[in-house]
Design an enzyme around this catalytic site. Structure first.
Site: not given
Ligand code: ASP
Length: 310
Positions: A171, A200, A202, A223, A225
């Protein structure tokens, strides 16, 4: 008045395979340089942060836009959040397909609708109305993302961590503060490999994937989510900043508390209203970079800190 604007970006947290470090460094350096040139041309901190995120959305080293990870059906559903700190305006999209820059669509939601959050097909219809070009699945879908899903399915995976060697992308986020103390938060993602269709995360949720309030600070997270959303990670970091906790400590402590209390791992970047930067993660790695006095600072492993000229 601050002496110079502050720009901080991240390129995802997780167990990122080492061979992904360099492509992420290259992508972040490009994004910071792009952000700097946009700021020089426009003096707009929102355009600057959006440009940094769009640059990473174009780059398949990251899990956003082109390079987004695949859901269980092998499809790409993207999400993004943009927020500005003057009046806490926000725009979010989730479940969007076939556009190159979900962050630009989130901005349109913020600027051109009475709402904060649009989803799925309706978000795509709004994109068409806003004259967004459609990009093909082939453009967005990389071999790395396909292999990541294959590996995930082979391992009978459950999507509880990010970057578990499943493609090693991440992300993206950009936060910034201009010389008047006006702040922005932008975050964009493809989610996590092997997520259910319609999941959906975070990222598009204010208080989870990001937050921004000129009276306090600005945050973007990354991270796992589902854990981040339950913990309201961005909001908890904001509360720390409001209480005057040093931003590095605020970010690191809250990411660690998330891991202890909920499981999963996370990372975040923050800027306090005093203009102090915070970077921290409870995951093995998180790609980060910022610009200060003409130098780009960046790293990905714990304790790593490189610098290079703009
Ligand atoms: N936070 C994102 C999610 O879980 C993934 C990521 O941050 O790499 O959708």
């Amino acid at each position: 008045m601050f002496k110079e604007p502050i720009i901080v970006i991240h390129g995802g947290a997780g167990n990122i395979p080492d061979n992904r470090d360099q492509p992420k460094f290259d992508g972040m350096l490009t994004a910071i340089r792009k952000a700097h040139s946009v700021y020089t041309d426009t003096l707009s901190i929102i355009d600057t942060c959006q440009a940094a995120v769009e640059s990473m959305e174009d780059n398949e080293a990251f899990n956003a836009g082109r390079g987004s990870v695949l859901n269980l059906k092998g499809e790409i559903e993207m999400e993004a959040l943009i927020m500005e700190g003057k009046n806490m305006n926000a725009g979010s999209v989730t479940g969007v397909r076939n556009i190159a820059h979900p962050i630009a669509l989130a901005r349109k939601v913020m600027d051109n609708t009475p709402h904060v959050f649009l989803m799925g097909q309706s978000a795509n219809e709004f994109a068409t109305k806003m004259k967004f070009e459609t990009v093909s699945d082939d453009y967005l879908m990389t071999d790395a993302a396909k292999i990541a899903l294959e590996n995930f399915l082979k391992m009978g995976g459950s999507p509880v961590t990010t970057e578990i060697g499943h493609g090693g992308v991440g992300t993206v986020g950009a936060i910034g503060m201009n010389v008047d103390g006006h702040m922005i938060s932008c975050t964009s993602t493809g989610g996590i490999t092997g997520k259910m269709a319609g999941r959906v995360g975070d990222t598009p949720v204010p208080g989870a994937g990001g937050y921004c309030d000129n009276a306090v600070g600005t945050v973007s997270t990354t991270g796992h989510g589902d854990s981040i959303m339950r913990y309201c990670l961005a909001q908890r970091i904001m509360t720390n900043l409001e209480q005057g906790v040093e931003p590095n400590l605020a970010v690191q402590n809250e990411c660690e508390k998330l891991s202890t209390r909920i499981g999963g791992s996370a990372g975040a970047i923050a800027i306090s209203k005093e203009g102090t930067i915070g970077i921290g993660f409870s995951s093995e790695k998180m790609a980060w970079a910022y610009l200060e006095k003409g130098m780009i600072h960046y790293g990905i492993k714990k304790g790593q800190h490189f610098t290079i000229g703009l």
